[in-house]
Write an enzyme that holds these catalytic residues in place. Sequence first.
Site, mmCIF file in Angstrom:
data_model
loop_
_atom_site.group_PDB
_atom_site.id
_atom_site.type_symbol
_atom_site.label_atom_id
_atom_site.label_comp_id
_atom_site.label_asym_id
_atom_site.label_seq_id
_atom_site.Cartn_x
_atom_site.Cartn_y
_atom_site.Cartn_z
ATOM 1 N N HIS A 16 0.859 -1.191 0.000
ATOM 2 C CA HIS A 16 0.000 0.000 0.000
ATOM 3 C C HIS A 16 0.895 1.241 0.000
ATOM 4 O O HIS A 16 1.914 1.269 0.684
ATOM 5 C CB HIS A 16 -0.901 -0.021 1.235
ATOM 6 C CG HIS A 16 -1.902 1.084 1.272
ATOM 7 N ND1 HIS A 16 -1.571 2.367 1.649
ATOM 8 C CD2 HIS A 16 -3.234 1.109 0.964
ATOM 9 C CE1 HIS A 16 -2.653 3.121 1.598
ATOM 10 N NE2 HIS A 16 -3.675 2.394 1.176
ATOM 11 N N ASP A 18 0.882 4.165 1.411
ATOM 12 C CA ASP A 18 1.238 4.719 2.721
ATOM 13 C C ASP A 18 2.188 3.797 3.480
ATOM 14 O O ASP A 18 3.087 4.260 4.193
ATOM 15 C CB ASP A 18 -0.024 4.959 3.556
ATOM 16 C CG ASP A 18 -0.908 6.048 2.978
ATOM 17 O OD1 ASP A 18 -0.374 6.972 2.337
ATOM 18 O OD2 ASP A 18 -2.143 5.961 3.158
ATOM 19 N N LYS A 19 1.998 2.494 3.321
ATOM 20 C CA LYS A 19 2.900 1.550 3.995
ATOM 21 C C LYS A 19 4.277 1.513 3.341
ATOM 22 O O LYS A 19 5.278 1.284 4.023
ATOM 23 C CB LYS A 19 2.261 0.159 3.998
ATOM 24 C CG LYS A 19 1.218 -0.011 5.072
ATOM 25 C CD LYS A 19 1.864 -0.099 6.436
ATOM 26 C CE LYS A 19 1.212 0.851 7.400
ATOM 27 N NZ LYS A 19 2.015 1.142 8.576
ATOM 28 N N GLU A 44 10.147 11.811 7.191
ATOM 29 C CA GLU A 44 8.879 11.681 6.483
ATOM 30 C C GLU A 44 9.162 11.296 5.029
ATOM 31 O O GLU A 44 10.126 11.780 4.425
ATOM 32 C CB GLU A 44 8.097 12.992 6.512
ATOM 33 C CG GLU A 44 7.888 13.567 7.909
ATOM 34 C CD GLU A 44 7.014 12.709 8.791
ATOM 35 O OE1 GLU A 44 6.253 11.883 8.240
ATOM 36 O OE2 GLU A 44 7.075 12.859 10.018
ATOM 37 N N GLU A 57 14.363 15.765 9.910
ATOM 38 C CA GLU A 57 15.539 16.169 10.680
ATOM 39 C C GLU A 57 16.259 14.938 11.209
ATOM 40 O O GLU A 57 15.619 13.993 11.694
ATOM 41 C CB GLU A 57 15.122 17.051 11.861
ATOM 42 C CG GLU A 57 14.425 18.339 11.430
ATOM 43 C CD GLU A 57 14.108 19.233 12.619
ATOM 44 O OE1 GLU A 57 14.135 20.454 12.448
ATOM 45 O OE2 GLU A 57 13.853 18.697 13.718
ATOM 46 N N LYS A 177 -5.649 -4.516 0.437
ATOM 47 C CA LYS A 177 -6.324 -4.082 1.663
ATOM 48 C C LYS A 177 -7.283 -5.174 2.103
ATOM 49 O O LYS A 177 -7.796 -5.930 1.282
ATOM 50 C CB LYS A 177 -7.102 -2.779 1.426
ATOM 51 C CG LYS A 177 -6.277 -1.622 0.918
ATOM 52 C CD LYS A 177 -7.112 -0.389 0.640
ATOM 53 C CE LYS A 177 -7.504 0.314 1.913
ATOM 54 N NZ LYS A 177 -8.146 1.636 1.636
ATOM 55 N N PHE A 245 -8.040 -4.247 -10.807
ATOM 56 C CA PHE A 245 -7.108 -3.582 -9.888
ATOM 57 C C PHE A 245 -5.681 -3.943 -10.323
ATOM 58 O O PHE A 245 -5.000 -4.712 -9.663
ATOM 59 C CB PHE A 245 -7.387 -4.015 -8.446
ATOM 60 C CG PHE A 245 -6.600 -3.282 -7.387
ATOM 61 C CD1 PHE A 245 -5.764 -2.221 -7.686
ATOM 62 C CD2 PHE A 245 -6.713 -3.676 -6.058
ATOM 63 C CE1 PHE A 245 -5.048 -1.560 -6.696
ATOM 64 C CE2 PHE A 245 -6.001 -3.035 -5.052
ATOM 65 C CZ PHE A 245 -5.173 -1.968 -5.376
ATOM 66 N N ASP A 253 -1.814 5.774 -6.266
ATOM 67 C CA ASP A 253 -2.202 6.746 -5.237
ATOM 68 C C ASP A 253 -0.938 7.161 -4.503
ATOM 69 O O ASP A 253 -0.085 6.325 -4.192
ATOM 70 C CB ASP A 253 -3.206 6.116 -4.269
ATOM 71 C CG ASP A 253 -3.826 7.121 -3.313
ATOM 72 O OD1 ASP A 253 -3.660 8.333 -3.542
ATOM 73 O OD2 ASP A 253 -4.474 6.697 -2.345
ATOM 74 N N ALA A 254 -0.798 8.437 -4.204
ATOM 75 C CA ALA A 254 0.371 8.899 -3.460
ATOM 76 C C ALA A 254 0.353 8.340 -2.043
ATOM 77 O O ALA A 254 -0.715 8.103 -1.461
ATOM 78 C CB ALA A 254 0.399 10.430 -3.427
ATOM 79 N N ARG A 259 0.055 7.791 7.800
ATOM 80 C CA ARG A 259 -1.372 7.939 7.485
ATOM 81 C C ARG A 259 -2.190 6.711 7.847
ATOM 82 O O ARG A 259 -3.385 6.679 7.567
ATOM 83 C CB ARG A 259 -1.565 8.262 6.002
ATOM 84 C CG ARG A 259 -1.367 9.721 5.688
ATOM 85 C CD ARG A 259 -2.141 10.167 4.460
ATOM 86 N NE ARG A 259 -1.802 9.436 3.261
ATOM 87 C CZ ARG A 259 -1.996 9.906 2.030
ATOM 88 N NH1 ARG A 259 -2.510 11.116 1.861
ATOM 89 N NH2 ARG A 259 -1.685 9.190 0.970
ATOM 90 N N LYS A 260 -1.587 5.701 8.428
ATOM 91 C CA LYS A 260 -2.334 4.490 8.763
ATOM 92 C C LYS A 260 -2.161 4.157 10.244
ATOM 93 O O LYS A 260 -1.825 3.039 10.635
ATOM 94 C CB LYS A 260 -1.853 3.321 7.885
ATOM 95 C CG LYS A 260 -2.295 3.465 6.434
ATOM 96 C CD LYS A 260 -3.795 3.327 6.294
ATOM 97 C CE LYS A 260 -4.282 3.533 4.864
ATOM 98 N NZ LYS A 260 -4.316 4.954 4.478
ATOM 99 N N LYS A 280 10.492 7.637 13.197
ATOM 100 C CA LYS A 280 10.903 8.308 14.429
ATOM 101 C C LYS A 280 11.822 7.412 15.251
ATOM 102 O O LYS A 280 11.520 6.238 15.460
ATOM 103 C CB LYS A 280 9.675 8.679 15.263
ATOM 104 C CG LYS A 280 8.738 9.640 14.557
ATOM 105 C CD LYS A 280 7.482 9.910 15.371
ATOM 106 C CE LYS A 280 6.540 10.852 14.613
ATOM 107 N NZ LYS A 280 5.290 11.100 15.357
ATOM 108 N N LYS A 284 11.441 9.694 20.603
ATOM 109 C CA LYS A 284 10.119 10.266 20.363
ATOM 110 C C LYS A 284 9.086 9.414 21.085
ATOM 111 O O LYS A 284 8.869 8.251 20.749
ATOM 112 C CB LYS A 284 9.792 10.311 18.870
ATOM 113 C CG LYS A 284 10.394 11.483 18.113
ATOM 114 C CD LYS A 284 11.865 11.376 17.910
ATOM 115 C CE LYS A 284 12.373 12.447 16.941
ATOM 116 N NZ LYS A 284 13.856 12.414 16.857
ATOM 117 N N ASP A 286 5.976 9.511 21.007
ATOM 118 C CA ASP A 286 4.902 9.011 20.143
ATOM 119 C C ASP A 286 5.089 7.526 19.891
ATOM 120 O O ASP A 286 4.117 6.759 19.834
ATOM 121 C CB ASP A 286 4.931 9.732 18.782
ATOM 122 C CG ASP A 286 4.220 11.064 18.815
ATOM 123 O OD1 ASP A 286 3.413 11.286 19.735
ATOM 124 O OD2 ASP A 286 4.481 11.888 17.924
#
Length: 405
Positions: A16, A18-19, A44, A57, A177, A245, A253-254, A259-260, A280, A284, A286
């Site tokens: 995917h 995003d992955k 990123e 960074e 998916k 597909f 798709d970008a 995002r997931k 990260k 961090k 998060d």
Amino acid sequence: MRSEYLFTSESVSEGHPDKVSDQVSDAVVDLFLSKDPQARVACETMTTTQLVVLAGEVRGKGMIDTQGNWEPGAQEEIQKAVRDCVKDIGYEQSGFHWQNLQFYNNLHPQSADIAQGVDASGNKDEGAGDQGIMFGFACDETPDLMPATLDFSHKILQRMAADRHSGKAPFLEPDSKSQVTLRYRDGKPVAATAIVVSTQHAPGYHEGEKEAGLKAYVKQVVADLLPAELLSDETAYHINPTGKFEIGGPDGDAGLTGRKIIVDTYGGASPHGGGAFSGKDPTKVDRSAAYVTRYIAKNIVAAGLAERCTIQVAYAIGVSHPLSLYVDTHGTGIVSDEALEAAITAVAKDRLGALTPRGIRQGLALNKPIYRRTAAYGHFGRKPDGDAFPWERTDLVDALKAAVG
């Protein structure tokens, strides 16, 4: 809680878009940590047709010198790590090919203003890399102590990816998916009402016998992985419901890092603090605090102290100790939630040196290149393997039982 309801979770495959971005970002994290365990990375990634762009960074010995300049060969190593990651996923398509894609590295040295808040100095302990709230969760719905809807969604795509890589299912392409809907009764899953799988495929597998073969394959994967008692003639299957597909991944798709976050965590069965993980380094919170709260919640459930457990912590940038600790066992605990909060504080102090960024990193040995493997099929519910997924161990069970008496 209602006595009966439907609940759904989704997963997305390693292919995917995003992955792909998450895995590339974590490949960069792993590269920096392999050179310097104290490296700082906030990477990123954006992916689209024949293009990968990095931004963020970084700081780390062997990669960037003390003047903020790239060490000789460092940028070439980053590019190689990125291309190898895309190759391992399996992208050798005209619209996205590991060898032919354009690559731009816009990483730059970490801000000195951020560094002074995070780094330890004098009597100041290492501070959190940012403010925020993080959640950990566990439940007894599956052996992995994860929500069943998400656990099954992940496992369907993992099996399909394994079959694609091995050649058993050569008609599959990397992007896919899944989505699983279960009926719950008295808090336990009793039936699968709907299974959704959309998978990128080789040319022609959207019609005729080839389409029938692809759909039969997916149904067999589901039958192999879900408990038989959950499946019936009433289970609805939606396999490639849009039809064709063939164009997928970053060409279709970008993709962007982070995002997931619901796929990465608990499939919507638990609150989420909002922060993504991939790209990260473990200073961090998060990332590291989400890992340690999962670790503790899983051990609480594994110890039989609750059937479900949600834990929240909060941090401020540059401050080492958490601002708050909250436990909710959703009425399933055998002791009070307040007693569990006290037990967590005591056990964390003994085993992790308190829930500080340094204590979490050292207690779970997070300063290692272990992150690319986390970036697809969920950060939780995985099997501890060598240095990987240490937050999935259940070695706090006895200590937690002792702490609550």
